[in-house]
Design an enzyme around this catalytic site. Sequence first.
Site, PDB file in Angstrom:
ATOM      1  N   TYR A 181       2.267   3.953 -28.922  1.00 14.08           N
ATOM      2  CA  TYR A 181       2.890   5.153 -28.923  1.00 14.08           C
ATOM      3  C   TYR A 181       4.034   5.249 -30.239  1.00 14.08           C
ATOM      4  O   TYR A 181       3.936   6.318 -31.051  1.00 14.08           O
ATOM      5  CB  TYR A 181       4.114   5.323 -27.876  1.00 14.08           C
ATOM      6  N   GLU A 199       9.261  13.979 -20.921  1.00 13.90           N
ATOM      7  CA  GLU A 199      10.534  13.645 -21.165  1.00 13.90           C
ATOM      8  C   GLU A 199      11.442  14.042 -20.199  1.00 13.90           C
ATOM      9  O   GLU A 199      12.691  13.284 -19.924  1.00 13.90           O
ATOM     10  CB  GLU A 199      10.940  14.368 -22.653  1.00 13.90           C
ATOM     11  N   TRP A 225      12.188   5.103 -21.471  1.00 14.06           N
ATOM     12  CA  TRP A 225      11.146   5.844 -21.831  1.00 14.06           C
ATOM     13  C   TRP A 225      10.082   4.719 -21.710  1.00 14.06           C
ATOM     14  O   TRP A 225       8.935   5.269 -21.487  1.00 14.06           O
ATOM     15  CB  TRP A 225      11.481   6.028 -23.644  1.00 14.06           C
TER      16      TRP A 225
END
Length: 183
Positions: free
Chosen positions: A19, A41, A49
């Site tokens: 990512y 998000e 995260w």
Amino acid sequence: MERRRCRWVNLKNPRYIRYHDEEWGRPHYDDGYLFELLVLESFQAGLSWECILNKRESFRTAFDGFDCRKVAAYTQEKMDALAADPSIVRNRRKIAAAVNNARIFLTIQEEFGSFDAYLWGFAPGAPFRRAPGAPVPAQTPLSQEISRDLRCRGMKFVGPVIVYSFLQSVGVVNDHDADCAFA
């Protein structure tokens, strides 16, 4: 020789590395991708995260590939099924927000021609780059402005901190560390 990455990357997690290296901080213009990251998000609120990223494929499956039109049409029965799915974050308020936000995302697309045009219209000259050595803020005047506009349109879970994370993830802001090879 290993390339330097931002200090926040968990080097033991291949998903996180991929990512960081391939997505984070790079400008993205595809509405499908923008919708996916906006939803993810919003689910991150109060969580890490990395937790969300580790569940990303499950989220994709559960949310029909983040097809905005399909998500916007979800019924209460579908939302209840999502709330019972142990492979994703089962927060009913966040699930309802995702459905609500999908509907508003569609109205923004109608108004601006695309969500991409709406988003990047706030940021002429982007991507913005943080000054070397400057601390990474939790929010900025830009994230506050976009958050305010999204909330006025009726979106949920889009406060200025979440919006700033979104701006980082889709490359409106490039917050890679100054010594990161992927900056």
